[in-house]
Scaffold this motif. Sequence first.
Motif, PDB file in Angstrom:
ATOM      1  N   THR A   1     -33.674 -96.684  37.456  1.00  8.94           N
ATOM      2  CA  THR A   1     -33.289 -95.595  36.556  1.00  8.94           C
ATOM      3  C   THR A   1     -32.430 -96.127  35.421  1.00  8.94           C
TER       4      THR A   1
ATOM      5  N   VAL B   1     -30.048 -94.722  32.293  1.00 11.87           N
ATOM      6  CA  VAL B   1     -29.422 -93.557  31.671  1.00 11.87           C
ATOM      7  C   VAL B   1     -28.799 -94.010  30.358  1.00 11.87           C
TER       8      VAL B   1
ATOM      9  N   ILE C   1     -35.071 -85.806  30.788  1.00 11.24           N
ATOM     10  CA  ILE C   1     -35.439 -86.744  31.866  1.00 11.24           C
ATOM     11  C   ILE C   1     -36.939 -87.055  31.852  1.00 11.24           C
TER      12      ILE C   1
ATOM     13  N   LEU D   1     -31.300 -81.331  39.856  1.00  9.47           N
ATOM     14  CA  LEU D   1     -30.864 -82.248  38.800  1.00  9.47           C
ATOM     15  C   LEU D   1     -29.569 -81.743  38.186  1.00  9.47           C
TER      16      LEU D   1
ATOM     17  N   ILE E   1     -32.473 -89.673  30.618  1.00  9.37           N
ATOM     18  CA  ILE E   1     -32.664 -90.353  31.899  1.00  9.37           C
ATOM     19  C   ILE E   1     -34.125 -90.772  32.017  1.00  9.37           C
TER      20      ILE E   1
ATOM     21  N   SER F   1     -36.668 -92.676  34.810  1.00  7.21           N
ATOM     22  CA  SER F   1     -36.709 -93.166  36.187  1.00  7.21           C
ATOM     23  C   SER F   1     -38.137 -93.547  36.573  1.00  7.21           C
TER      24      SER F   1
ATOM     25  N   LEU G   1     -30.330 -91.933  40.544  1.00  6.11           N
ATOM     26  CA  LEU G   1     -29.834 -91.073  39.465  1.00  6.11           C
ATOM     27  C   LEU G   1     -28.315 -90.925  39.541  1.00  6.11           C
TER      28      LEU G   1
ATOM     29  N   THR H   1     -26.452 -94.257  38.874  1.00  4.16           N
ATOM     30  CA  THR H   1     -26.500 -94.671  37.467  1.00  4.16           C
ATOM     31  C   THR H   1     -25.623 -93.764  36.595  1.00  4.16           C
TER      32      THR H   1
END
Length: 344
Positions: free
Chosen positions: A47, A49, A60, A74, A107, A109, A129, A132
């Motif tokens: 991931t 960010v 995302i 989330l 984000i 991933s 997530l 990070t």
Amino acid sequence: KPNTVTCTAPVNIAVIKYWGKRNEELILPINSSLSVTLHQDQLKTTTTVATSRSFQEDRIWLNGKEEDITHPRLQSCLREIRRLARKRRNDGDPALDSKGLSHKVHICSVNDFPTAAGLASSAAGFACLVYTLARVFAVEGELSGIARQGSGSACRSMYGGFVQWIMGQKDDGKDSLAQQVAPETHWPELRVLVLVASAERKPVGSTSGMQTSVQTSRLLKHRAESVVPGRMVEMIEAVQRKDFAAFAELTMKDSNQFHATCLDTYPPIFYLNSVSQQVIKLVHRYNRHYGETRLAYTFDAGPNAVIYTLQQHVPEFVQAVQHFFPPETNGGQFLKGLPVDGVA
Ligand code: DP6
């Protein structure tokens, strides 16, 4: 210019299964569970960010496709990390400035394994997530309680080695956290093999499956109240003693009971297919043939078998799999032999 952090998080495979919530929003389970965290080289989520003053909104992308950032789970993770970040600055950590706290995040991933094939992709995904985001906003300390709010099993991927998720008693979930039982170095001979019986998406996701089970299965209630507590104690002892026979028997029995609760759910849920059943039979025949327990299987919410064994038995077992499931039958594809390792 954006501030960017990239991390990876591993998959974990439960040997005492989590199935059923007592609180849907906070993701609080009806029983404790225990898992082994896999090696990061093989099955993991990566991931990245980025934060920037110029970002207009949080966004995302999962495996290259933009997804809905307003998803409640989330939002829980983002909110909790930002709350901790604000708290640390308010508590006056002199090393931190509050510039950037209000910045939006982008984000991105990616998984290196089939999503939703029962390989616990949400566990690695939410663990990654949360980890990070914590790095981006300079948050430290206990993070498994936040990862848990993304996906229950994700809290266990925050630690390496052998990890228990203690169910906790409190209504606010503050005591429902993951804890390392033994580090990744504890049992270096232990191996995990994944046999892919199908890489298709599972028909019933774990979230809705366990909801129906909680509503309809009395076997699940019995399991949570009267079976799992004792099994957790026995499993922790088996891990500490590195007693493979005890570890294996508990693992197989717990997988079987989990799938029995799925059958006891109404309408019933079937996660195992005919390949899974053949693997179960093969493992029991194999162990009987050698007169000792050399293999254990476990299945999550999908047909793929996860096999636990010891290093010295891997080559022979791989041969047996290739014999019983030759590639041309396309019945089961042998995936990976994974050493056990921790998070980075
Ligand atoms: C069968 O953690 O995916 O893999 O908390 O609703 O996101 P949510 O469910 P999830 O469930 C995992 C169930 C399991 C068993 C386990 O990993 O313990």
